[in-house]
Design a protein around this motif. Structure first.
Motif, mmCIF file in Angstrom:
data_model
loop_
_atom_site.group_PDB
_atom_site.id
_atom_site.type_symbol
_atom_site.label_atom_id
_atom_site.label_comp_id
_atom_site.label_asym_id
_atom_site.label_seq_id
_atom_site.Cartn_x
_atom_site.Cartn_y
_atom_site.Cartn_z
ATOM 1 N N SER A 1 -3.220 -5.477 -0.388
ATOM 2 C CA SER A 1 -3.114 -5.988 0.976
ATOM 3 C C SER A 1 -1.955 -5.317 1.701
ATOM 4 O O SER A 1 -0.984 -4.920 1.099
ATOM 5 C CB SER A 1 -2.900 -7.506 0.949
ATOM 6 O OG SER A 1 -1.704 -7.802 0.279
ATOM 7 N N ALA A 2 -2.083 -5.198 3.029
ATOM 8 C CA ALA A 2 -1.044 -4.550 3.847
ATOM 9 C C ALA A 2 0.098 -5.517 4.076
ATOM 10 O O ALA A 2 -0.090 -6.709 4.237
ATOM 11 C CB ALA A 2 -1.629 -4.107 5.184
ATOM 12 N N LEU B 1 -4.919 0.496 9.387
ATOM 13 C CA LEU B 1 -5.105 0.793 7.967
ATOM 14 C C LEU B 1 -5.011 2.284 7.668
ATOM 15 O O LEU B 1 -5.347 2.720 6.572
ATOM 16 C CB LEU B 1 -6.457 0.256 7.500
ATOM 17 C CG LEU B 1 -6.677 -1.238 7.711
ATOM 18 C CD1 LEU B 1 -8.081 -1.637 7.274
ATOM 19 C CD2 LEU B 1 -5.631 -2.062 7.003
ATOM 20 N N HIS B 2 -4.558 3.074 8.633
ATOM 21 C CA HIS B 2 -4.528 4.534 8.487
ATOM 22 C C HIS B 2 -3.105 5.050 8.664
ATOM 23 O O HIS B 2 -2.435 4.714 9.630
ATOM 24 C CB HIS B 2 -5.455 5.154 9.533
ATOM 25 C CG HIS B 2 -5.654 6.619 9.381
ATOM 26 N ND1 HIS B 2 -5.742 7.459 10.461
ATOM 27 C CD2 HIS B 2 -5.785 7.417 8.297
ATOM 28 C CE1 HIS B 2 -5.922 8.695 10.042
ATOM 29 N NE2 HIS B 2 -5.946 8.688 8.725
ATOM 30 N N SER C 1 -11.070 -0.830 0.665
ATOM 31 C CA SER C 1 -11.189 -2.240 0.289
ATOM 32 C C SER C 1 -10.620 -2.511 -1.092
ATOM 33 O O SER C 1 -10.292 -3.647 -1.419
ATOM 34 C CB SER C 1 -12.659 -2.678 0.340
ATOM 35 O OG SER C 1 -13.417 -1.885 -0.552
ATOM 36 N N LYS D 1 -5.865 6.427 4.005
ATOM 37 C CA LYS D 1 -6.600 5.348 4.658
ATOM 38 C C LYS D 1 -6.851 4.263 3.630
ATOM 39 O O LYS D 1 -7.366 4.537 2.547
ATOM 40 C CB LYS D 1 -7.917 5.850 5.226
ATOM 41 C CG LYS D 1 -8.610 4.830 6.079
ATOM 42 C CD LYS D 1 -9.654 5.452 6.962
ATOM 43 C CE LYS D 1 -10.090 4.430 7.971
ATOM 44 N NZ LYS D 1 -10.491 5.008 9.206
ATOM 45 N N LYS D 2 -6.454 3.054 3.963
ATOM 46 C CA LYS D 2 -6.631 1.935 3.056
ATOM 47 C C LYS D 2 -8.111 1.682 2.840
ATOM 48 O O LYS D 2 -8.887 1.659 3.792
ATOM 49 C CB LYS D 2 -5.953 0.690 3.611
ATOM 50 C CG LYS D 2 -6.081 -0.493 2.681
ATOM 51 C CD LYS D 2 -5.354 -1.682 3.209
ATOM 52 C CE LYS D 2 -5.634 -2.852 2.294
ATOM 53 N NZ LYS D 2 -4.883 -4.016 2.660
ATOM 54 N N ASP E 1 0.819 -1.209 0.000
ATOM 55 C CA ASP E 1 0.000 0.000 0.000
ATOM 56 C C ASP E 1 0.852 1.257 0.000
ATOM 57 O O ASP E 1 0.485 2.265 -0.575
ATOM 58 C CB ASP E 1 -0.920 0.029 1.230
ATOM 59 C CG ASP E 1 -1.887 -1.135 1.235
ATOM 60 O OD1 ASP E 1 -2.511 -1.380 0.193
ATOM 61 O OD2 ASP E 1 -1.999 -1.813 2.274
#
Length: 96
Positions: free
Chosen positions: A94-95, A65-66, A90, A87-88, A26
């Motif tokens: 993937s992280a 996810l931020h 959907s 912010k990730k 990401d």
């Protein structure tokens, strides 16, 4: 994990975004230009801290996810602080 890959031309945003997708991450942290940059681009983020020694200053705050990047610049004797949020979603990769 760190990985050394050369992207030419240095700092090219589209090439860096392609590398970010190939690595399936990401957030791609890159360097060599000695200039701070941070871009939200094509569902991810590309960050160049500018200098590992702090010549150009930024701080990252990662919480799940931020990601928040705080950028500090000294301009005319005043400290200017900018904030960049990522912010990730959907649809992001993937992280790692």
């Amino acid at each position: 994990m760190s990985l050394a890959i050369m992207v030419i031309p240095w700092g090219d945003l589209d090439s860096l975004a392609m590398l970010r997708r190939q690595l399936d991450v990401d957030i791609l942290v890159t360097g060599h230009t000695h200039q701070f940059t941070a871009y939200k681009h094509v569902g991810g983020m590309v960050i160049n801290p500018g200098s590992a020694t702090g010549a150009y200053s930024s701080m990252m705050d990662i919480d799940g996810l931020h990601l928040v990047v705080y950028v500090y610049e000294l301009i005319d004797g005043e400290v200017k602080v900018d904030k960049i949020d990522f912010k990730k979603t959907s649809t992001s990769h993937s992280a790692h």
